[in-house]
Design a protein around this motif. Structure first.
Motif, PDB file in Angstrom:
ATOM      1  N   ALA A 143     -30.021  20.261  32.255  1.00  0.00           N
ATOM      2  CA  ALA A 143     -29.323  19.180  32.947  1.00  0.00           C
ATOM      3  C   ALA A 143     -29.905  17.819  32.580  1.00  0.00           C
ATOM      4  N   ALA A 144     -31.229  17.725  32.532  1.00  0.00           N
ATOM      5  CA  ALA A 144     -31.873  16.450  32.220  1.00  0.00           C
ATOM      6  C   ALA A 144     -31.588  16.015  30.780  1.00  0.00           C
ATOM      7  N   SER A 145     -31.639  16.948  29.850  1.00  0.00           N
ATOM      8  CA  SER A 145     -31.423  16.601  28.435  1.00  0.00           C
ATOM      9  C   SER A 145     -29.991  16.155  28.184  1.00  0.00           C
ATOM     10  N   SER A 146     -29.032  16.883  28.734  1.00  0.00           N
ATOM     11  CA  SER A 146     -27.631  16.508  28.524  1.00  0.00           C
ATOM     12  C   SER A 146     -27.310  15.165  29.173  1.00  0.00           C
ATOM     13  N   ALA A 147     -27.838  14.931  30.378  1.00  0.00           N
ATOM     14  CA  ALA A 147     -27.605  13.644  31.039  1.00  0.00           C
ATOM     15  C   ALA A 147     -28.298  12.512  30.295  1.00  0.00           C
ATOM     16  N   ALA A 148     -29.456  12.780  29.709  1.00  0.00           N
ATOM     17  CA  ALA A 148     -30.159  11.753  28.945  1.00  0.00           C
ATOM     18  C   ALA A 148     -29.353  11.342  27.714  1.00  0.00           C
ATOM     19  N   ALA A 149     -28.693  12.305  27.078  1.00  0.00           N
ATOM     20  CA  ALA A 149     -27.873  11.981  25.907  1.00  0.00           C
ATOM     21  C   ALA A 149     -26.699  11.073  26.283  1.00  0.00           C
ATOM     22  N   ILE A 150     -26.027  11.386  27.393  1.00  0.00           N
ATOM     23  CA  ILE A 150     -24.910  10.548  27.833  1.00  0.00           C
ATOM     24  C   ILE A 150     -25.401   9.173  28.253  1.00  0.00           C
ATOM     25  N   SER A 151     -26.550   9.136  28.916  1.00  0.00           N
ATOM     26  CA  SER A 151     -27.112   7.851  29.335  1.00  0.00           C
ATOM     27  C   SER A 151     -27.465   6.981  28.132  1.00  0.00           C
ATOM     28  N   TYR A 152     -27.960   7.619  27.079  1.00  0.00           N
ATOM     29  CA  TYR A 152     -28.281   6.860  25.858  1.00  0.00           C
ATOM     30  C   TYR A 152     -27.027   6.247  25.254  1.00  0.00           C
ATOM     31  N   VAL A 153     -25.962   7.006  25.190  1.00  0.00           N
ATOM     32  CA  VAL A 153     -24.701   6.484  24.638  1.00  0.00           C
ATOM     33  C   VAL A 153     -24.162   5.365  25.524  1.00  0.00           C
ATOM     34  N   ALA A 154     -24.307   5.507  26.828  1.00  0.00           N
ATOM     35  CA  ALA A 154     -23.828   4.458  27.733  1.00  0.00           C
ATOM     36  C   ALA A 154     -24.595   3.158  27.524  1.00  0.00           C
ATOM     37  N   HIS A 155     -25.876   3.272  27.186  1.00  0.00           N
ATOM     38  CA  HIS A 155     -26.689   2.072  26.963  1.00  0.00           C
ATOM     39  C   HIS A 155     -26.468   1.474  25.577  1.00  0.00           C
ATOM     40  N   ASN A 156     -26.378   2.316  24.556  1.00  0.00           N
ATOM     41  CA  ASN A 156     -26.384   1.826  23.174  1.00  0.00           C
ATOM     42  C   ASN A 156     -25.075   2.028  22.424  1.00  0.00           C
ATOM     43  N   GLY A 157     -24.187   2.890  22.943  1.00  0.00           N
ATOM     44  CA  GLY A 157     -22.948   3.167  22.230  1.00  0.00           C
ATOM     45  C   GLY A 157     -23.197   3.996  20.975  1.00  0.00           C
ATOM     46  N   ASN A 158     -22.152   4.129  20.179  1.00  0.00           N
ATOM     47  CA  ASN A 158     -22.249   4.855  18.914  1.00  0.00           C
ATOM     48  C   ASN A 158     -21.264   4.235  17.927  1.00  0.00           C
ATOM     49  N   GLN A 159     -21.814   3.606  16.909  1.00  0.00           N
ATOM     50  CA  GLN A 159     -20.962   2.908  15.946  1.00  0.00           C
ATOM     51  C   GLN A 159     -20.135   3.869  15.113  1.00  0.00           C
ATOM     52  N   ASN A 160     -20.652   5.054  14.837  1.00  0.00           N
ATOM     53  CA  ASN A 160     -19.909   5.997  14.001  1.00  0.00           C
ATOM     54  C   ASN A 160     -18.616   6.469  14.669  1.00  0.00           C
ATOM     55  N   THR A 161     -18.638   6.568  15.965  1.00  0.00           N
ATOM     56  CA  THR A 161     -17.455   7.043  16.701  1.00  0.00           C
ATOM     57  C   THR A 161     -16.749   5.919  17.448  1.00  0.00           C
ATOM     58  N   ASN A 162     -17.229   4.685  17.225  1.00  0.00           N
ATOM     59  CA  ASN A 162     -16.644   3.513  17.895  1.00  0.00           C
ATOM     60  C   ASN A 162     -16.734   3.612  19.427  1.00  0.00           C
ATOM     61  N   TRP A 163     -17.811   4.214  19.914  1.00  0.00           N
ATOM     62  CA  TRP A 163     -18.054   4.253  21.357  1.00  0.00           C
ATOM     63  C   TRP A 163     -18.859   3.018  21.728  1.00  0.00           C
ATOM     64  N   LEU A 164     -18.304   2.196  22.589  1.00  0.00           N
ATOM     65  CA  LEU A 164     -18.943   0.946  22.971  1.00  0.00           C
ATOM     66  C   LEU A 164     -19.868   1.169  24.160  1.00  0.00           C
ATOM     67  N   PRO A 165     -20.991   0.469  24.197  1.00  0.00           N
ATOM     68  CA  PRO A 165     -21.867   0.570  25.381  1.00  0.00           C
ATOM     69  C   PRO A 165     -21.190  -0.030  26.601  1.00  0.00           C
ATOM     70  N   ILE A 166     -21.420   0.576  27.756  1.00  0.00           N
ATOM     71  CA  ILE A 166     -20.770   0.108  28.982  1.00  0.00           C
ATOM     72  C   ILE A 166     -21.766  -0.460  29.987  1.00  0.00           C
ATOM     73  N   CYS A 167     -23.041  -0.413  29.652  1.00  0.00           N
ATOM     74  CA  CYS A 167     -24.042  -0.822  30.633  1.00  0.00           C
ATOM     75  C   CYS A 167     -24.081  -2.332  30.851  1.00  0.00           C
ATOM     76  N   GLN A 168     -23.526  -3.089  29.912  1.00  0.00           N
ATOM     77  CA  GLN A 168     -23.454  -4.529  30.148  1.00  0.00           C
ATOM     78  C   GLN A 168     -22.465  -4.854  31.258  1.00  0.00           C
ATOM     79  N   GLN A 169     -21.440  -4.042  31.394  1.00  0.00           N
ATOM     80  CA  GLN A 169     -20.462  -4.249  32.462  1.00  0.00           C
ATOM     81  C   GLN A 169     -20.856  -3.486  33.736  1.00  0.00           C
ATOM     82  N   PHE A 170     -21.299  -2.228  33.577  1.00  0.00           N
ATOM     83  CA  PHE A 170     -21.648  -1.378  34.713  1.00  0.00           C
ATOM     84  C   PHE A 170     -23.169  -1.231  34.787  1.00  0.00           C
ATOM     85  N   GLY A 171     -23.810  -2.329  35.116  1.00  0.00           N
ATOM     86  CA  GLY A 171     -25.274  -2.328  35.136  1.00  0.00           C
ATOM     87  C   GLY A 171     -25.866  -1.432  36.218  1.00  0.00           C
ATOM     88  N   ASP A 172     -25.318  -1.507  37.423  1.00  0.00           N
ATOM     89  CA  ASP A 172     -25.856  -0.677  38.515  1.00  0.00           C
ATOM     90  C   ASP A 172     -25.631   0.809  38.244  1.00  0.00           C
TER      91      ASP A 172
END
Length: 205
Positions: A143-172
């Motif tokens: 559970a911790a590892s899978s959630a950490a992976a999603i949290s990383y993408v939420a913070h940094n995004g992924n340029q290869n898949t055009n996933w944009l980071p959302i933490c600038q908008q959803f900081g809390d």
């Protein structure tokens, strides 16, 4: 007068009598060894109980923080409302369910831990805790590892898949999910120590 001497023959102890006394020393040593081992295992069991209380706090905080991580942006249109929550992502849903199960397991394991304090030389309760703690540690790690992976993408995004980071908008939202992930890894560390303690206690049997 003649000096008369009286001689009293004291028979030496037979080898059989000496052999009869020998086991008494051995029994005393065994008793001392058993008492020492029991005291050592009781100390481990008390430490085990305290670690379980700490693990309950870590797992409960992880589940509760993730469950309350919903955030709604202050701006919205007539047809759109921007909101982020743990239930938007199956990985975070799994995280909440898994950490809730782990918290419940630790609470149920407390009576067994008390048994190991009362009966420090009992093998069955310690072996049961070792097996169940290992399974709970694996679930917590997943559970911790899978959630950490999603949290990383939420913070940094992924340029290869055009996933944009959302933490600038959803900081809390990101702050709470990241805190939940950290708390879950703390629970993993506690489980690792619990497994090692059970293994050491069983080895001393």
């Amino acid at each position: 007068m003649k000096n008369e001497s009286t001689f009293i023959d004291v028979p030496a102890e037979s080898s059989s009598a000496m052999k009869g006394k020998a086991p008494l020393i051995g029994v005393s040593k065994d008793h001392m060894t058993t008492s020492s081992s029991g005291g050592y295992n009781r100390g481990l069991s008390i430490f085990d109980f305290l670690l379980r209380l700490a693990a309950i706090v870590a797992a409960s905080v992880a589940a509760g923080t993730m469950f309350t991580s919903d955030e709604t942006l202050p701006f919205f249109t007539q047809f759109l409302q921007f909101e982020a929550g743990y239930d938007d992502l199956p990985t975070f849903q799994f995280f909440v369910i898994a950490m809730s199960m782990v918290s419940g397991y630790i609470v149920l394991s407390l009576p067994i831990s008390v048994v190991t304090i009362v009966r420090p030389l009992a093998t069955a309760p310690r072996l049961l805790l070792l097996v169940l703690d290992t399974a709970a540690m694996g679930l917590t790690m997943a559970a911790a590892s899978s959630a950490a992976a999603i949290s990383y993408v939420a913070h940094n995004g992924n340029q290869n898949t055009n996933w944009l980071p959302i933490c600038q908008q959803f900081g809390d939202f990101c702050l709470k999910t990241s805190g939940a992930v950290v708390s879950s890894f703390v629970a993993v560390v506690f489980f690792m120590i619990l497994v090692v303690l059970s293994g050491v206690a069983l080895k001393r049997h």
